[in-house]
Design a protein around this motif. Structure first.
Motif, mmCIF file in Angstrom:
data_model
loop_
_atom_site.group_PDB
_atom_site.id
_atom_site.type_symbol
_atom_site.label_atom_id
_atom_site.label_comp_id
_atom_site.label_asym_id
_atom_site.label_seq_id
_atom_site.Cartn_x
_atom_site.Cartn_y
_atom_site.Cartn_z
ATOM 1 N N TYR A 32 -13.163 -46.494 47.755
ATOM 2 C CA TYR A 32 -14.535 -46.870 48.119
ATOM 3 C C TYR A 32 -14.674 -46.921 49.630
ATOM 4 C CZ TYR A 32 -15.140 -48.462 43.275
ATOM 5 O OH TYR A 32 -15.215 -48.530 41.905
ATOM 6 N N LYS A 33 -15.906 -46.871 50.088
ATOM 7 C CA LYS A 33 -16.161 -47.078 51.513
ATOM 8 C C LYS A 33 -15.764 -48.494 51.881
ATOM 9 C CE LYS A 33 -20.057 -43.862 51.747
ATOM 10 N NZ LYS A 33 -21.532 -43.733 51.875
ATOM 11 N N LYS A 34 -15.194 -48.648 53.063
ATOM 12 C CA LYS A 34 -14.781 -49.977 53.511
ATOM 13 C C LYS A 34 -16.018 -50.829 53.800
ATOM 14 C CE LYS A 34 -10.349 -49.200 53.441
ATOM 15 N NZ LYS A 34 -9.470 -49.875 52.490
ATOM 16 N N TYR A 37 -9.437 -50.718 40.865
ATOM 17 C CA TYR A 37 -9.876 -51.874 41.656
ATOM 18 C C TYR A 37 -10.560 -51.485 42.962
ATOM 19 C CZ TYR A 37 -9.882 -56.322 44.069
ATOM 20 O OH TYR A 37 -10.288 -57.438 44.747
ATOM 21 N N ASP A 38 -10.063 -50.456 43.659
ATOM 22 C CA ASP A 38 -10.621 -50.137 44.971
ATOM 23 C C ASP A 38 -11.054 -48.680 45.095
ATOM 24 O OD1 ASP A 38 -8.117 -49.081 44.849
ATOM 25 O OD2 ASP A 38 -7.312 -50.127 46.599
ATOM 26 N N GLY A 39 -11.409 -48.061 43.956
ATOM 27 C CA GLY A 39 -11.892 -46.696 44.023
ATOM 28 C C GLY A 39 -11.996 -46.058 42.654
ATOM 29 N N VAL A 40 -11.778 -44.750 42.634
ATOM 30 C CA VAL A 40 -11.885 -43.973 41.396
ATOM 31 C C VAL A 40 -10.600 -43.177 41.205
ATOM 32 C CG1 VAL A 40 -13.018 -41.942 40.388
ATOM 33 C CG2 VAL A 40 -14.396 -43.803 41.318
ATOM 34 N N LEU A 41 -10.114 -43.126 39.968
ATOM 35 C CA LEU A 41 -8.941 -42.313 39.640
ATOM 36 C C LEU A 41 -9.384 -41.172 38.729
ATOM 37 C CD1 LEU A 41 -5.389 -43.471 38.920
ATOM 38 C CD2 LEU A 41 -6.417 -41.800 37.387
ATOM 39 N N ILE A 42 -8.979 -39.946 39.081
ATOM 40 C CA ILE A 42 -9.339 -38.749 38.319
ATOM 41 C C ILE A 42 -8.063 -38.014 37.915
ATOM 42 C CG2 ILE A 42 -10.543 -36.525 38.370
ATOM 43 C CD1 ILE A 42 -12.359 -37.712 40.564
ATOM 44 N N LEU A 87 -1.981 -60.098 44.840
ATOM 45 C CA LEU A 87 -1.602 -58.785 44.310
ATOM 46 C C LEU A 87 -2.624 -58.281 43.293
ATOM 47 C CD1 LEU A 87 2.223 -59.450 43.768
ATOM 48 C CD2 LEU A 87 1.133 -58.290 45.708
ATOM 49 N N LYS A 88 -3.862 -58.720 43.446
ATOM 50 C CA LYS A 88 -4.896 -58.423 42.449
ATOM 51 C C LYS A 88 -5.108 -56.932 42.233
ATOM 52 C CE LYS A 88 -8.484 -59.402 45.950
ATOM 53 N NZ LYS A 88 -7.582 -60.008 46.958
ATOM 54 N N LYS A 89 -4.927 -56.145 43.277
ATOM 55 C CA LYS A 89 -5.116 -54.689 43.152
ATOM 56 C C LYS A 89 -4.222 -54.120 42.053
ATOM 57 C CE LYS A 89 -4.319 -50.392 45.695
ATOM 58 N NZ LYS A 89 -3.984 -49.789 46.998
ATOM 59 N N TYR A 146 -19.288 -42.777 40.700
ATOM 60 C CA TYR A 146 -18.962 -42.063 41.936
ATOM 61 C C TYR A 146 -19.782 -42.545 43.139
ATOM 62 C CZ TYR A 146 -16.576 -38.940 38.728
ATOM 63 O OH TYR A 146 -15.740 -38.434 37.762
ATOM 64 N N GLU A 147 -20.564 -43.585 42.966
ATOM 65 C CA GLU A 147 -21.346 -44.121 44.085
ATOM 66 C C GLU A 147 -20.445 -44.923 45.029
ATOM 67 O OE1 GLU A 147 -24.726 -46.333 42.837
ATOM 68 O OE2 GLU A 147 -25.516 -44.736 41.554
ATOM 69 N N ASN A 148 -20.825 -44.915 46.290
ATOM 70 C CA ASN A 148 -20.148 -45.703 47.328
ATOM 71 C C ASN A 148 -18.700 -45.280 47.564
ATOM 72 O OD1 ASN A 148 -20.533 -47.762 49.278
ATOM 73 N ND2 ASN A 148 -19.327 -49.179 48.050
ATOM 74 N N LEU A 149 -18.363 -44.031 47.231
ATOM 75 C CA LEU A 149 -17.025 -43.536 47.530
ATOM 76 C C LEU A 149 -16.961 -43.035 48.965
ATOM 77 C CD1 LEU A 149 -16.072 -41.501 44.324
ATOM 78 C CD2 LEU A 149 -15.160 -43.714 45.047
ATOM 79 N N ASN A 150 -15.753 -43.031 49.499
ATOM 80 C CA ASN A 150 -15.550 -42.588 50.883
ATOM 81 C C ASN A 150 -15.415 -41.060 50.951
ATOM 82 O OD1 ASN A 150 -15.229 -43.110 53.652
ATOM 83 N ND2 ASN A 150 -13.007 -43.008 53.502
#
Length: 422
Positions: free
Chosen positions: A420-422, A348-353, A141-143, A307-311
């Protein structure tokens, strides 16, 4: 022998746990390379093993062991001490809580059952394996665990606050050990520790929010002082310009008076009346928010996301942010002291705005409709309104992100999660 092996395995897991959590919540440029992470894990394991099998009394062993582990983490994460301390606090909390409640269950339930198996096997089945299972559950449950700590980081707690947080955790754990060594009724010990822990958690959240608000007020005061200085300069320039106009009038150079008046009008029309508090904003975000500042809206920016490597492409990200900012500007037209807050951070797995404005409340009966095609709170008789937020929703869905909106009498907040990109 079995208990000693289990104890060593637990110490290995816990040592890894400290480094793994610290390395996951720190910024990309400050993460430890694999070799240094292994070295730190070995150091923490050595400290734990040395104190565990020392001749010092149990209470002081635990206290000294944790302090030395904390100092090791500070040494290795000296470039990002705040992240290291937060990681230490989270790891220590999980280890202490799992140890306490697992052992409490063993003492209060398993021993009373008087099972016909050896004490070593009982400890393996009902103490060590459950503790290891909790560590594994945290990993699975690390996320959610990491997103919680990223949210705490977004409140921008001070270094002193985090140090106090960690030393309070150490003192609570020392209290736990003392309570176990004193002849106190089991459920009373449980109640004291649980109440203390719950009080501590709510206190941490409360003061973290106060710290965040006070930092905003401090920055606003600094920005207002800068505006006052700017206005004093304008007052001085205004006097010089009036003197120049009078001089040209006396000389009869009326054509020059017109040119000077035009330049004065142009300079004052281009003047931004809004306050712009900008904390490490990326050029992309700064360019999007400039339109709000130019319209006299106070803008507070805490842009700490990468913002790098975002989907999502930069072009689509600009569309998303621009449409929400435009919507906020429209909502603030008749508001006294209009304000937009822009906050971003990596989870953990992206960006929150978060984009927040102090415009009027969106009623509950229509808030779920604002992302629909053609819907506008100002009406859409001409058919040319109500497309901005629908475009935003479509782009967010295409990149597998999420967007939500909350509104009350004080604030309207848009929350965007970009993966993020998978």
């Amino acid at each position: 022998m079995l208990l000693k092996i289990c104890d060593i395995l637990t110490t290995i897991f816990q040592s890894f746990f400290f480094v793994w959590i610290c390395n996951n919540i720190t910024s990309k440029e400050n993460k430890l390379p694999k070799f240094k992470a292994i070295i730190l894990t070995i150091i923490i394991f050595t400290i734990s093993a040395a104190f565990t099998y020392s001749c010092i009394s149990t209470t002081y062993v635990n206290l000294m062991m944790i302090i030395f582990a904390l100092l090791s983490i500070i040494l290795f994460y000296r470039k990002s001490i705040l992240d290291g301390l937060l990681g230490f606090g989270l790891a220590n909390s999980i280890i202490v809580l799992s140890s306490y409640f697992v052992f409490l269950f063993y003492q209060s339930v398993i021993i009373e059952l008087n099972l016909k198996i050896s004490t070593e096997l009982q400890m393996l089945l009902f103490v060590f394996i459950p503790a290891w299972s909790i560590y594994f559950l945290v990993y699975k449950l690390k996320k959610y665990f990491f997103n919680a700590i990223f949210a705490l980081k977004n409140l921008r707690p001070s270094l002193i606050f985090v140090l106090l947080l960690n030393y309070t955790l150490i003192l609570l754990d020392t209290l736990r050990v003392i309570l176990h060594t004193v002849n106190i009724e089991l459920m009373f010990r449980y109640s004291v520790y649980l109440i203390t822990l719950i009080t501590f958690i709510f206190t941490v959240i409360h003061f973290a929010r106060i710290s965040d608000k006070s930092k905003e007020v401090e920055l606003l005061n600094a920005a207002l002082n800068d505006k006052i200085i700017e206005l004093k300069k304008l007052k001085h320039d205004y006097g010089s310009e009036i003197s120049s106009l009078y001089g040209l009038y006396q000389l009869g150079k009326f054509d020059r008076i017109g040119q000077l008046l035009k330049s004065i009008v142009d300079s004052y029309q281009s003047l931004d009346t809004g306050i712009n508090i900008n904390i490490q904003a990326t050029p992309l975000v700064a360019s999007v928010l400039h339109s709000a500042v130019s319209k006299g809206i106070d803008v507070i920016v805490f842009d700490s996301a990468d913002y790098e490597n975002l989907n999502i492409s930069d072009n689509d990200l600009v569309k998303v942010l621009s449409n929400i900012i435009k919507n906020s500007i429209d909502a603030l037209k008749d508001i006294t002291n209009p304000t937009i807050k822009f906050k971003s951070y990596n989870n953990y797995d992206g960006v929150l705005i978060n984009i927040i404005n102090n415009g009027p409340e969106i009623p509950n009966e229509i808030i779920h409709k604002i992302f629909e095609t053609g819907f506008s709170t100002k009406g859409n008789m001409s058919g040319d309104r109500g497309f901005g937020l629908n475009i935003v929703s479509n782009i967010i869905n295409q990149c597998h992100g999420k967007i939500s909106v909350e509104s009350n009498a004080q604030w309207t907040q848009f929350t965007i999660i970009l993966p993020y990109k998978k």
